[in-house]
Write an enzyme that holds these catalytic residues in place. Structure first.
Site, PDB file in Angstrom:
ATOM      1  CG  ASP A   7      -0.959  11.273   4.706  1.00 42.13           C
ATOM      2  OD1 ASP A   7      -1.163  10.056   4.593  1.00 42.13           O
ATOM      3  OD2 ASP A   7      -1.048  11.877   5.788  1.00 42.13           O
ATOM      4  CD1 TRP A   8      -5.000   7.278  -1.138  1.00 44.90           C
ATOM      5  CD2 TRP A   8      -3.830   7.291  -3.042  1.00 44.90           C
ATOM      6  NE1 TRP A   8      -5.750   6.637  -2.081  1.00 44.90           N
ATOM      7  CE2 TRP A   8      -5.059   6.625  -3.271  1.00 44.90           C
ATOM      8  CE3 TRP A   8      -2.937   7.413  -4.098  1.00 44.90           C
ATOM      9  CZ2 TRP A   8      -5.403   6.087  -4.506  1.00 44.90           C
ATOM     10  CZ3 TRP A   8      -3.279   6.881  -5.330  1.00 44.90           C
ATOM     11  CH2 TRP A   8      -4.495   6.231  -5.537  1.00 44.90           C
ATOM     12  CD  GLU A   9      -3.768   8.666   6.313  1.00 41.18           C
ATOM     13  OE1 GLU A   9      -4.615   8.184   7.105  1.00 41.18           O
ATOM     14  OE2 GLU A   9      -2.964   9.539   6.654  1.00 41.18           O
ATOM     15  CG  PHE A  10      -4.741   3.584   3.840  1.00 40.09           C
ATOM     16  CD1 PHE A  10      -3.493   4.010   4.270  1.00 40.09           C
ATOM     17  CD2 PHE A  10      -5.780   3.528   4.748  1.00 40.09           C
ATOM     18  CE1 PHE A  10      -3.272   4.347   5.598  1.00 40.09           C
ATOM     19  CE2 PHE A  10      -5.571   3.863   6.068  1.00 40.09           C
ATOM     20  CZ  PHE A  10      -4.322   4.279   6.504  1.00 40.09           C
TER      21      PHE A  10
END
Length: 820
Positions: free
Chosen positions: A311-314
């Site tokens: 969950d790389w934001e962003f």
């Protein structure tokens, strides 16, 4: 398990001499028999590596004593009825300690048999727990699920997922026993942090969360993963699991949950909003290598996990830290990360014989999607979870649908499509944030639809001060500004400003009757497929996913052959949303409408004449159409698969009728229509050739012009005669003005025009639909209109989208046609 004789160590003491005929009955020591392949310091403080120690073998140690009798000369150890260790003893041994290594987890009854020769006496049973993170030592977790969750089960081959968050056990009092896991294919566990630069984390909980992470990471390298809150994860006693078990916390519950639902996939979600800073260091391969190796060790330690979610934001920026983001290099780093994680998971599969999934939650705005080549990344991934929510929120005062499938009815075409300029005259850079735009952009990249999972909001986002007096379109709160984030208490489901749990919205705003309580009115934007509740008196506005909008998302997923739906986050739902996910995914596609064919007959021609015939087909779903024409023997066609064909009449001695049939297909449904072609002999007076007239609509009290196109093979003058019902009046001629009378409801009537050359006459009939619209005034250039106002212009009804003056309906985006 092989019996281990060589490595067994037997401590013993000879307490008596001569042998007796029968062995003594041994007694096991009182101390608990508990072991664990992952040792957790359940009472300690410190770093993750200080609190958690993993090993491949446990050393079993069993102290026993035979208080009477003659002792024995050998022993046997049983776990239940399975012989796991045996060995010899000096004759007459009456006490000792049996030690041996063991490599398999479980919960058993332990028995020790003391034997003299082949005659043995068995001890009373005693529980032995050999814990491991696969949960094999645990009984299936007892559940405490809200009964509003139906027993739907999962859908074979589809994803019904939801996030469960570590901190939910605190104020929300939501632990794993409350998860409706029987209806879930996937649980995404939020969140696993990455050690290293985490400046964004300082912005929450007055820095306490950041300080906790520094403690957890004290003995770890930057870019290794750890457990953020060990008390919640592995130390706290939780319902459904023995408080004395070696591993506790929600991890123990998740292990037991897998015993109840072994097909359930549980994935640790690494990162998240305020934990995404370290990802931006992944443009450096050495940092990625450290991370990938750490994730592998994490999965080997915590065996109940079935893979990893990123969950790389962003990638590219626009995350919580405005100073981070590289639009050029983050995207390639993301693709490389997926490739390297997949290679690691393949290694782990070879080592364990298990299957591991690789997924990722991604931003759904055009500006997030454009920074990553998801088509290149997808080959390494099982699913891409598109976060089709958080499109609007109280981080500013611009209201809108936070999780709509399509553009809201208040948006102009340019605003929706991202064309033209904004209110400041700046060219728009991309389309509005919607679920459909996100999915279509990913599909356009070449992502397989079967890897896309659409996001559902189990919460609402809201504002204060959204007043009707400030709305550009009265009655539409999405055209009024907010005045700060929604406020409320945790008892009202507001856990942070601007956000409310769905279950609180359902109870305190929608109400059991579904029509609104406590001053709220329930709204639904049909165009956007988006729900909201609005209190006009106090200005509270909440945009959210309702069961209706979630069902629409499920149907959308079916229509576009997506993998399924997932929700954020499960503790905020009362069962309505998860039930609706199932209902939408099992309801089938949005119903397809068959195409329509407008051409009509008869068509009159003379021998050898060529006439063009157009199918006049249309499709309400805008599906691409294919055509198939079949002519009766005698008629010749220029083609048989085009929208219009040239028909050549044969030579006939007398008037002859031929069937011409056209079938129009939209890929799923088809419509067929047969037109009669009347061929007259050459030299005889041929009837006029009349082009069919299409059906029209006209508002009551209004007029419409209808043109009839007709020719005569001999060039004779033609006359026109109109036959109309009482609801219409008409002036004769090839171009006629039809005036509609007043009606009390929409009314469809037939109109027939007869075209004559003085010898032969041809009739053609079409339908006129009279719209009940006399209450709408004729458009006036000098009048001010606001959103929702309707007018008549050029026989059509138009509705204003927002404030307008002097902009002509039919030529300006501010007007939308209601009828044509």
């Amino acid at each position: 398990m092989k019996l281990n004789k060589i490595t067994s160590y037997i401590g013993f003491a000879l307490l008596s001499g001569g042998a007796l005929a029968a062995p003594s009955t041994p007694t096991l020591d009182w101390q608990p028999q508990q072991y664990s392949f992952v040792e957790v310091n359940v009472d300690g403080l410190g770093s993750y590596k200080q609190l958690v120690k993993a090993k491949d073998v446990v050393d079993i140690s069993i102290k026993w004593n035979a208080w009477s009798g003659s002792g024995g000369d050998n022993y046997k150890v049983y776990f239940d009825d399975l012989l796991v260790n045996q060995g010899s003893l000096p004759a007459g041994t009456k006490s000792g300690v049996v030690q041996f290594p063991y490599t398999k987890s479980g919960r058993h009854q332990l028995y020790l048999e003391l034997c003299e020769g082949t005659v043995c006496a068995r001890s009373a049973g005693k529980e032995i727990v050999i814990a491991d993170t696969d949960g094999a030592h645990l009984a299936p977790l007892p559940m405490n699920v809200d009964p509003n969750n139906r027993n739907n089960g999962t859908i074979p081959g589809r994803v019904t997922g939801a996030y469960f968050v570590e901190w939910g056990i605190y104020g929300r009092n939501y632990d794993v026993t409350k998860i409706p896991a029987h209806n879930l294919s996937h649980i995404l566990y939020g969140f696993i942090p990455i050690c290293g630069p985490n400046e964004s984390l300082k912005s929450i909980e007055i820095g306490n969360s950041w300080r906790a992470l520094q403690t957890a990471c004290a003995d770890s390298q930057d870019y290794e993963v750890v457990i953020h809150d060990p008390w919640a994860a592995v130390q706290k006693s939780m319902p459904g699991v023995d408080a004395k078990d070696p591993i506790r916390g929600v991890y123990s519950q998740l292990m037991a949950l897998k015993q109840r639902y072994p097909d359930l996939k549980i994935l640790p979600s690494v990162g998240g909003w305020t934990l995404s800073d370290p990802f931006h260091g992944f443009t450096n391969k050495a940092n990625r290598d450290t991370f990938v190796a750490s994730v592998k060790q994490f999965l080997k330690t915590w065996k109940f996990y079935d893979g990893v979610d990123i969950d790389w934001e962003f990638p590219g920026g626009d995350g919580p830290n405005p100073d981070l983001g590289d639009p050029i290099n983050d995207g390639p780093a993301y693709v490389a990360l997926m490739q390297e994680l997949r290679a690691m998971l393949d290694e782990l599969e070879a080592e364990t014989g298990r299957q591991y999934e690789l997924t990722s939650a991604i931003g759904a705005g055009y500006d997030k999607i454009e920074d990553v080549d998801y088509q290149a990344a997808q080959q390494y991934m099982d699913y891409i979870f598109a976060m089709t929510y958080d499109f609007y929120g109280a981080w500013n005062n611009e209201t809108g649908h936070q999780t709509g499938i399509y553009c809201g009815s208040h948006l102009s075409t340019d605003e929706c499509n991202g064309t033209g300029v904004d209110d400041n005259g700046v060219p728009r850079k991309g389309p509005a944030y919607t679920g459909d735009h996100a999915i279509q952009l990913l599909l356009q990249q070449g992502v397989q639809p079967s890897k896309l999972v659409m996001g559902v909001a189990m919460y609402g986002r809201g504002w204060e001060g959204v007043l009707d007096a400030n709305a550009a379109i009265p009655g539409n709160p999405m055209t009024a500004p907010g005045n700060g984030p929604l406020t409320g208490s945790t008892s009202e489901g507001v856990w942070e400003p601007g956000i409310m749990d769905y279950k609180a919205i359902a109870a305190n705003a929608v109400g059991q009757g579904g029509s609104g309580v406590n001053g709220y009115e329930v709204g639904y934007d049909e165009q956007a497929q988006a729900a909201y509740v609005w209190n006009r008196s106090n200005g509270k506005l909440i945009t959210y996913d309702s069961p209706r909008s979630v069902i629409a998302k499920g149907q959308y997923a079916n229509t576009h052959q997506l993998a399924g739906l997932f929700g954020w986050e499960i503790d905020a739902d009362n069962g309505d949303i998860l039930n609706a996910m199932y209902d939408g995914l099992t309801a089938g596609e949005i119903p397809n409408r068959a195409p329509t064919i407008g051409v009509s007959g008869p068509i009159n021609v003379t021998s050898g004449q060529v006439v063009n015939v157009d199918a006049q087909a249309s499709d309400l779903d805008n599906d691409p159409l294919t055509y198939s024409w079949v002519a009766a023997p005698g008629l010749a066609l220029s083609a048989n698969n085009t929208a219009a064909v040239a028909v050549t009449a044969p030579s006939v001695a007398q008037q002859t009728s031929y069937d011409l049939t056209v079938t129009v297909n939209d890929g799923a449904l088809s419509t067929t229509k047969t037109i009669v072609v009347v061929v007259n002999p050459e030299g005889a007076n041929a009837a006029p050739v009349v082009t069919p007239v299409s059906d029209i609509s006209v508002n009551e009290g209004a007029s419409a012009t209808v043109n009839v196109s007709a020719t005569d093979p001999e060039g004779a003058a033609l006359s026109y005669s109109w036959s109309v019902p009482a609801e219409l009046s008409v002036a004769n001629g090839s171009s006629a003005t039809i005036t509609a009378a007043n009606v009390t409801a929409d009314t469809t009537v037939p109109v027939t025009v007869t075209v004559s050359d003085g010898v032969n006459a041809v009739d053609t009939t079409f339908n006129v639909t009279i719209k009940d619209g006399a209450e709408y005034p004729t458009w006036d250039r000098s009048t001010v209109y606001v959103g929702g106002d309707r007018v008549i212009h050029n026989s059509n009804v138009f509705e204003a989208k927002w404030w307008t003056q002097g902009e002509e309906p039919g030529t300006a985006d501010v007007w939308k046609a209601v009828t044509n």
